[in-house]
Design an enzyme around this catalytic site. Sequence first.
Site, PDB file in Angstrom:
ATOM      1  CG  ASP A  26      57.039 -41.852  13.640  1.00 32.12           C
ATOM      2  OD1 ASP A  26      56.490 -41.423  14.671  1.00 32.12           O
ATOM      3  OD2 ASP A  26      56.569 -42.762  12.938  1.00 32.12           O
ATOM      4  CG  ASP A  28      54.204 -46.344  17.875  1.00 33.93           C
ATOM      5  OD1 ASP A  28      54.089 -47.487  18.324  1.00 33.93           O
ATOM      6  OD2 ASP A  28      54.242 -45.322  18.587  1.00 33.93           O
ATOM      7  CG  ASP A 200      54.988 -45.108  10.104  1.00 36.88           C
ATOM      8  OD1 ASP A 200      55.197 -44.244  10.982  1.00 36.88           O
ATOM      9  OD2 ASP A 200      54.063 -45.938  10.177  1.00 36.88           O
TER      10      ASP A 200
END
Length: 248
Positions: A26, A28, A200
């Site tokens: 991922d 961000d 996240d």
Amino acid sequence: MSSYPNRSDRTAPPLLDPARHALFLDFDGTLVEIAPRPDAIVVPPDLPATLSAISEACGGALAIVSGRSLPELAQFLAGFDGLLVGSHGAEARGMAPPLERAPEGLGRLQADLASYAASRGLLYEHKTHGAALHYRHAPEAAETVEAFARAVLETLPGFAMQPAKMAIELRPEGVSKDRALDSLWRLPQFAGRLPVYLGDDRTDEPALDWAARMGGFGIKVGEGDSVAHYRLPDPAGVRTWLGAGQEE
């Protein structure tokens, strides 16, 4: 309360093994810190070169899988020429695009969300195949933003709601990061490898679970319940972990 079981503790993940692992990252909150505005993130100057080196070591079995639009992602990672998946899997670089065109009504959806954001002092984020409303500066607006998004969806079939960190995104129906991983997994450079996914956010949970089901493992970045069995504290910890894998 999160709907995901907290399977991960503070256990550090195994070192990256470029000879055996396929790496899915991922962006961000995983590679870079989340900023007050999506356009305000700070990309470490050496990150594109680091990703290129790891991709080469992995035989090309590395992909960035992000909710950001593909052109924006490519701009932030200029210098990295590897696989990119944007818009939660709706568009891609390096393989056939999962979605050739957005469902009907995209322009209306984007206009509705932009107008709502302007009227409520929220942050509107334009995306290639959708749009998002960020309420990081007004957390009390979470319920009303979600209710508005649901009302928009009632008039626009073909789109779905994607909750994220302090944001609600409307994206094409049937698009998700784990489905994007299914498509990536068919590419020849991933054959015979063990998948490792780092993420996240709630949008990453299906992909973290996918990696485990495919014989690899997921790494949750930061706080929060997760299906992943391993955890790293923040993007700086992720970059340190990546660097340690290069040294092996």
